[in-house]
Design a protein around this motif. Structure first.
Motif, PDB file in Angstrom:
ATOM      1  N   UNK A 217       0.814  -1.207   0.000  1.00 33.47           N
ATOM      2  CA  UNK A 217       0.000   0.000   0.000  1.00 33.47           C
ATOM      3  C   UNK A 217       0.847   1.256   0.000  1.00 33.47           C
ATOM      4  N   UNK A 218       2.023   1.163  -0.617  1.00 37.48           N
ATOM      5  CA  UNK A 218       2.933   2.301  -0.675  1.00 37.48           C
ATOM      6  C   UNK A 218       3.766   2.502   0.571  1.00 37.48           C
ATOM      7  N   UNK A 219       3.615   1.612   1.556  1.00 38.25           N
ATOM      8  CA  UNK A 219       4.322   1.756   2.829  1.00 38.25           C
ATOM      9  C   UNK A 219       5.316   0.613   3.034  1.00 38.25           C
ATOM     10  N   UNK A 220       6.433   0.890   3.722  1.00 38.07           N
ATOM     11  CA  UNK A 220       7.429  -0.153   4.000  1.00 38.07           C
ATOM     12  C   UNK A 220       6.997  -1.031   5.166  1.00 38.07           C
ATOM     13  N   UNK A 221       6.198  -2.040   4.876  1.00 37.09           N
ATOM     14  CA  UNK A 221       5.711  -2.930   5.922  1.00 37.09           C
ATOM     15  C   UNK A 221       5.354  -4.271   5.303  1.00 37.09           C
ATOM     16  N   UNK A 222       5.124  -5.248   6.163  1.00 39.99           N
ATOM     17  CA  UNK A 222       4.733  -6.569   5.697  1.00 39.99           C
ATOM     18  C   UNK A 222       5.910  -7.528   5.611  1.00 39.99           C
ATOM     19  N   UNK A 223       5.596  -8.810   5.390  1.00 40.75           N
ATOM     20  CA  UNK A 223       6.616  -9.856   5.371  1.00 40.75           C
ATOM     21  C   UNK A 223       7.617  -9.668   4.235  1.00 40.75           C
ATOM     22  N   UNK A 225       8.586  -6.888   2.785  1.00 41.74           N
ATOM     23  CA  UNK A 225       9.509  -5.800   3.095  1.00 41.74           C
ATOM     24  C   UNK A 225      10.566  -6.263   4.099  1.00 41.74           C
ATOM     25  N   UNK A 226      10.144  -7.016   5.103  1.00 36.81           N
ATOM     26  CA  UNK A 226      11.098  -7.521   6.090  1.00 36.81           C
ATOM     27  C   UNK A 226      12.112  -8.453   5.429  1.00 36.81           C
ATOM     28  N   UNK A 227      11.631  -9.289   4.511  1.00 35.27           N
ATOM     29  CA  UNK A 227      12.532 -10.199   3.796  1.00 35.27           C
ATOM     30  C   UNK A 227      13.551  -9.415   2.969  1.00 35.27           C
ATOM     31  N   UNK A 228      13.089  -8.403   2.240  1.00 36.88           N
ATOM     32  CA  UNK A 228      13.986  -7.591   1.418  1.00 36.88           C
ATOM     33  C   UNK A 228      15.001  -6.845   2.283  1.00 36.88           C
ATOM     34  N   UNK A 229      14.550  -6.350   3.421  1.00 34.40           N
ATOM     35  CA  UNK A 229      15.454  -5.608   4.307  1.00 34.40           C
ATOM     36  C   UNK A 229      16.609  -6.486   4.756  1.00 34.40           C
ATOM     37  N   UNK A 230      16.305  -7.738   5.085  1.00 29.32           N
ATOM     38  CA  UNK A 230      17.359  -8.666   5.508  1.00 29.32           C
ATOM     39  C   UNK A 230      18.229  -9.091   4.332  1.00 29.32           C
TER      40      UNK A 230
END
Length: 331
Positions: A217-223, A225-230
């Motif tokens: 939804x245009x926001x940095x959240x959810x599984x 996003x967490x996967x990409x961050x790691x």
């Protein structure tokens, strides 16, 4: 400890990606050598782009005797599936990554071992008996499967080697479900008290999506996003640019697309000690692209290239690269 490295370049638009517009990247890596306490890797120079991977090694035999070794390059597994989304483009060639290698400047002709596995069971001999090519998606394989005897056809369906597509009176095609495991290998000698250079090249299988997929939804959240961050070490600046492009997409602009490149750094550590000198160069391809990956002491050395160097490098994790590509009009 690995630190974040990201490059931000303004341009392009992002929006959520759809699963059926995704190509799965295939992890590849370097050469694997038989265990030796006498041969150490003095240098590794690794270059990665979406179009080519180049690896140049320098090995040194510190002992007073020659060391004979087996060298292998495991190709990524190719697994058959009903909905094929693999990034491999050449399904009719055994050497589908166009792999080549040299030692001290001389080309090496490697041998190829191929095994067919289904549900953990090696069924290579059965394929040879029936005259079925082992490449799951090649045209020759499709044609050969259509000629299987009915008893073999039913047996392979029951055992999960193939899946029947079609219903009723419609012609049933057999979709491969087996996994092909391929390895190029050769024998070599490391002379006593001497250095040996080994180089290899291949075309990576790059995955990706048609738009940015890690915003919800245009926001940095959810599984995701967490996967990409790691996986890619996303930082705040990178995410903010992605969000900005997502908002711009709402006005009707074109999307950024994602490209994923994976390289197995952690395997093959069979040499004596760490890599004495390690150099990694990554080319993001287009000046307007954004790139993110986990690394340390990374420097920009050109409009699209970035370099990381290390001494006594002991790779403990694999390398994953995320490239966000701008639309054609904004490159």
């Amino acid at each position: 400890m690995l630190k974040l490295f990201t490059l931000l370049v303004a341009a392009g638009i992002a929006s959520p990606a759809l699963a059926n517009d995704t190509l799965a990247e295939i992890k590849t890596g370097g050469l694997i050598f038989a265990q030796s306490d006498d041969v150490r890797m003095a240098e590794e120079d690794l270059f990665i782009s979406a179009s080519e991977v180049r690896v140049d090694y320098v090995f040194e035999n510190s002992s007073d005797k020659d060391v004979e070794s087996l060298v292998a390059f495991p190709m990524p597994d190719i697994s058959g599936q009903v909905d094929n989304n693999s990034a491999i483009s050449d399904y009719d060639s055994d050497n589908f990554l166009h792999f080549s290698t040299q030692q001290d400047g001389r080309p090496i002709t490697a041998k190829l071992q191929q095994r067919v596995v289904s549900l953990g069971i090696d069924v290579t001999d059965e394929f040879a008996k029936q005259g079925i090519p082992v490449l799951p998606y090649s045209q020759k394989t499709t044609e050969a499967l259509a000629k299987l005897p009915e008893t073999v056809r039913k047996d392979w369906i029951a055992r999960g080697l193939v899946y029947p597509m079609g219903a009723g009176d419609a012609e049933i095609d057999l979709v491969p479900l087996w996994t092909l495991r391929s390895t190029y290998w050769w024998r070599t000698t490391f002379p006593a008290k001497k250095k040996v250079s080994v180089a290899h090249r291949y075309k990576p299988a790059v995955g990706g999506t048609v738009a940015i997929s890690f915003l919800e939804g245009g926001e940095p959240k959810g599984e995701r996003f967490e996967e990409y961050s790691r996986k890619y070490c996303l930082d705040g600046d990178f995410v903010r640019v992605a969000q900005q492009r997502a908002r711009e997409a709402e006005t009707g602009g074109a999307n950024y697309t994602e490209s994923w490149i994976s390289y197995v750094l952690s395997t093959g550590a069979n040499w004596a000690g760490p890599i004495k000198r390690f150099q990694l160069t990554i080319d993001k391809g287009k000046p307007g692209s954004l790139i993110s990956f986990c690394g340390s002491n990374v420097q920009k050395i050109g409009p699209t290239t970035f370099r990381m160097t290390a001494v006594d490098f002991d790779p403990s994790k694999d390398l994953d690269i995320l490239i966000l590509n701008p639309p054609e009009t904004a490159q």
